[in-house]
Design an enzyme around this catalytic site. Structure first.
Site, PDB file in Angstrom:
ATOM      1  N   ASP A 402      24.459  27.524 -48.679  1.00  0.00           N
ATOM      2  CA  ASP A 402      23.826  26.858 -49.695  1.00  0.00           C
ATOM      3  C   ASP A 402      22.420  28.062 -50.323  1.00  0.00           C
ATOM      4  OD1 ASP A 402      21.404  24.420 -49.717  1.00  0.00           O
ATOM      5  OD2 ASP A 402      21.238  24.616 -47.285  1.00  0.00           O
ATOM      6  N   GLU A 405      21.141  29.241 -55.503  1.00  0.00           N
ATOM      7  CA  GLU A 405      20.189  29.185 -56.738  1.00  0.00           C
ATOM      8  C   GLU A 405      18.964  29.711 -56.049  1.00  0.00           C
ATOM      9  OE1 GLU A 405      19.429  26.444 -54.728  1.00  0.00           O
ATOM     10  OE2 GLU A 405      21.136  26.010 -55.697  1.00  0.00           O
ATOM     11  N   ASP A 485      19.585  18.341 -53.065  1.00  0.00           N
ATOM     12  CA  ASP A 485      18.562  17.705 -51.546  1.00  0.00           C
ATOM     13  C   ASP A 485      18.171  16.290 -52.318  1.00  0.00           C
ATOM     14  OD1 ASP A 485      19.566  19.374 -50.474  1.00  0.00           O
ATOM     15  OD2 ASP A 485      17.527  20.339 -50.354  1.00  0.00           O
TER      16      ASP A 485
END
Length: 813
Positions: A402, A405, A485
């Site tokens: 996860d 970035e 998300d």
């Protein structure tokens, strides 16, 4: 400065040494890597940089490519058997043509390559802890440090590569973004890594070519009033590849030739993956899988999201002993139920944890003293060692890397910043800690460390890494990219289809999303919490949206539900006998029924550079009608899906909708098609209105298809000896290769797999099941096939022992 006028030509005939053009404004170099792939570089310096590429793998065999240089009055021609590059002697403007001289694309006549010198700085930090600000937001732990100084590191270039695209030309690619653009003509896009942006600097054109830009800096794409070009922020040279197809499968094969092939993912990873934010304990994980088994609902993997660690030790790669008292026993219990476990791990680590302290002591943390430096090989090795010792050694099966970035900085506030603001906010934060020429490549290096670490540890488990960011070539490390998300509304569902299709057009074959979206509810103080359903799963409007999302998910490379705010298990949407529940079960079981087809195509991805999730232009490139269709797609060679992306039954708050027709428009490209649900045969080349009630995902099969189907199972490998049904959709000659291997190791790399070529002859109305090629441990030496023909009654059972068998239509009972 632009390329200028050629003053000297140096040509060699040893492959990638290529053609050197010395111009009044720098040096250009053209090298042919294959007959259809050219590498072009340009610099204002005395020599090219010789930089090491992170995205392109070495290809010494490129030196054997045959090419020639021909000098004309006004231009040079560098040619192979497939591709010709014309270079204007006065302006160095490039034109690209195919073998018969047809124009593919060209630069403006004044020249299309511009370099502007720029200074590249790095930030100097004070490593003391009191200079670092930490806090937790919606996107996890964040740590920020103010630099004490900026020092000049080197000089590089802003690069600008311009084109004059043709009027009927469509463009795709650039990765997965959030705007839902399909055809990129007339659009602009910013290429930097962010929660809902996964960057792959590749363009693919319906004129039959692709462009791969070897740049790790942030980039912009424009085809608007400001021009038609690709711009990069900080590169040692302009460095890109022109890839001729002309078909999209050939272009993506060329991209993977340059950037590496995608390895086989394990068979289980194509089954259903149940996730949510979050399962909090060993007991809850086991109980959830048990419920799936008790209800006879297929499942192959369950996911442990963030905070498997103890307390506030964010990013620590160990299990909390209170909530996960016996990790090895937990894995034994899950494996005994034939379920796998994927665990979330993060590149950022909170102070106080053993992993953080070890990274800090070794000097492997970036300037925020929290995120590890994935560009250092030794840091990647230590990160893997920590993951192995704390998680993988207990039997964990897969990774969810996860927040890859790690320096996005705009996930806060009530108002979403404007696109240009977001660009500056996020790239400035990334350049604070990373080399400006590499800010888009962090996820690639992080993935590399996981892949190489696990491969060194064992060859018995294939690497699976679900990751939020991407980069050209990252797919060679066993990654699946998901779209971030996202929020639960119909607009997002509609846009996600085009986003994923463009991602897979870049040569990276594995993409997915959060079925049902991550954020279901709305929070006014956070711009990204923008779902429409404050009552979550209790809202019939959300249930309808979820069902439609689930139908789409059943035809994605990874079939995975995930999100926050509300539960996600199938039984949360009703009970047996109720429409919502029964429809979810219908598509869950359909996914497993299609497993022989899906896994065969996974074999084609690894062995033939195939793409499973396909924009219509893959198969109908010259049909301008498909160029901007972003809500239909091919799933392999046989199926075309047209997901429903608007509410038909309920609005938010369970508000019942009235007067809505339960149909949707679908464009059928030329040729014949079958309605999957009825076997009705339909002529293509037209737009139709088709049934689209809640139970029905509009789904069509191309005439001239062979689809292998499996039995009803609870997990992918439950019945390896089961009868495989072969359903033939006649109308034209076709072949399909059934691929099988051991399912979850790397023996296939050494030739341990089987392929059975199946061929349908339309003239003879016969199906030939060819001689099996290859074999592997545990292979079913004798197989039973049940052959049926769409639209015809009856079937024929065939006992197959590895030798060719022919079934005639007359043999069907």
């Amino acid at each position: 400065m632009k390329g200028g006028t050629i003053v000297k030509l140096i040509a060699t005939h040893s492959g990638t040494d290529g053609v050197r053009l010395e111009t009044t404004e720098g040096i250009m170099h053209i090298a042919m890597y294959t007959p259809g792939i050219a590498r072009i570089r340009y610099t204002l310096n005395a020599e090219l940089s010789g930089k090491e590429s992170l995205m392109v793998v070495n290809h010494p065999e490129a030196e054997s490519v045959e090419w020639k240089v021909t000098e004309q009055t006004s231009h040079l021609e560098i040619s192979t058997a497939l591709l010709t590059i014309q270079v204007d002697k006065e302006t160095c403007a490039f034109s690209y043509r195919d073998a018969v001289g047809a124009l593919l694309t060209r630069e403006p006549s004044r020249g299309g390559k511009t370099l502007e010198r720029t200074e590249v700085y790095h930030t100097v930090f004070d490593a003391s802890a009191d200079t670092v600000e930490t806090g937790q937001g919606a996107d996890g732990l964040r740590a920020r440090a103010e630099g004490v100084n900026r020092r000049l590191d080197r000089e590089a270039f802003h690069t600008k590569l311009e084109f004059e695209w043709q009027e009927d030309e469509a463009l795709y690619g650039l990765g997965s973004h959030e705007e839902g653009m399909m055809n990129l003509r007339g659009q602009q896009q910013y290429l930097y890594q962010q929660n809902m942006k996964a960057v792959v600097p590749v363009l693919v054109s319906t004129r039959g070519y692709g462009i791969l830009v070897d740049s790790g800096s942030y980039m912009t794409f424009h085809d608007d009033a400001f021009g038609s070009y690709l711009w990069s922020d900080a590169d040692e040279d302009m460095d890109y590849y022109f890839i001729y197809g002309p078909e999209f499968d050939q272009i993506t094969a060329g991209i993977r030739y340059l950037t590496g092939e995608a390895p086989m993912l394990p068979k289980w990873s194509f089954g259903y993956v149940q996730s949510k934010e979050r399962y909090i304990s060993q007991a809850e994980l086991i109980a959830t899988v048990q419920e799936y088994r008790e209800r006879s609902l297929p499942l192959d993997c369950i996911v442990l999201d963030w905070q498997s660690w103890t307390g506030n030790l964010w990013g620590q790669k160990t299990f909390d002993p209170e909530r996960f008292p016996d990790p090895s026993q937990m894995m034994d219990s899950l494996h005994a139920m034939n379920a796998k476990l994927m665990v979330s791990i993060w590149p950022i680590m909170g102070a106080g944890g053993a992993n953080h302290e070890e990274m800090k002591e070794r000097g492997f943390l970036l300037g925020n003293q929290a995120t590890y430096d994935a560009f250092q090989e030794e840091a990647r090795e230590l990160y893997w060692k920590q993951a192995n010792d704390g998680l993988f050694s207990h039997g964990v099966d897969a990774w969810w890397c996860d927040c890859t970035e790690p320096f996005e900085a705009d996930w806060k506030g009530a108002v979403k910043p404007e696109p240009e603001q977001r660009l500056l906010i996020n790239t400035s934060e990334s350049k604070r800690y990373l080399d400006p020429g590499l800010i888009n490549a962090y996820s690639m290096q992080h993935s590399k460390g996981i892949y190489e670490g696990q491969r060194a540890a064992t060859s018995e488990k294939r690497v699976v890494n679900l990751t939020r960011s991407a980069f050209a070539g990252q797919h060679r490390y066993g990654t699946i990219t998901w779209s971030g998300d996202i929020a639960a509304n119909w607009e997002t569902l509609r846009k996600q289809i085009a986003d994923g299709l463009n991602f897979c057009l870049t040569g990276s074959p594995y993409w997915t999303l959060d079925i049902g979206a991550f954020f279901v509810k709305k929070m006014k103080e956070q711009w990204f919490c923008n779902g429409d359903y404050d009552e979550g799963v209790a809202d019939l409007g959300y249930r309808e949206l979820y069902v439609r999302w689930f139908q789409l998910g059943a035809f994605l490379p990874m079939f995975r539900s995930h999100g926050t705010d509300t539960p996600r298990e199938v039984w949360q949407f009703g009970e047996e006998g109720e429409l919502m529940y029964d429809t979810l079960v219908k598509y869950l079981k359909l996914r497993y029924k299609l497993m022989p087809y899906i896994y065969s195509l996974a074999g084609a991805v690894a062995h033939r550079s195939y793409t499973l999730f396909r924009a219509l232009a893959f198969d109908y490139r010259e049909d301008v009608q498909v160029h901007s269709i972003g809500d239909q797609f091919m799933f392999g060679p046989a199926f075309m899906a047209a997901p429903v992306t608007e509410a038909m039954y309920y609005g938010p708050g369970s508000r019942e909708l009235e007067g809505i027709c339960k149909q949707r428009s679908v464009y059928l490209p030329a040729g014949e098609w079958y309605d999957y649900w009825s076997d009705e045969r339909i002529e293509g080349g037209q737009t139709i209105e088709t049934k689209a009630d809640l139970e029905t995902l509009p789904l069509f099969v191309r005439a001239g298809s062979i689809v292998p189907l499996g039995p009803e199972v609870q997990y992918t490998d439950e019945q390896p000896d089961a009868v495989i049904s072969l359903k033939v959709y006649g109308g034209k000659d076709v072949s399909f290769t059934l691929y099988e291997d051991e399912g979850d190791n790397y023996n296939y790399e050494h030739g341990y797999y089987s392929m059975i070529l199946m061929t349908w002859s339309e003239a003879d109305r016969t199906l030939t099941i060819g001689k099996r090629a290859g074999g592997y441990a545990g292979m079913q030496a004798v197989r039973a096939f049940a052959v049926e023909i769409a639209g015809q009654a009856g079937s024929c059972m065939v006992t197959y022992e590895g030798e060719a068998v022919t079934v005639r239509e007359a043999d069907l009972g």
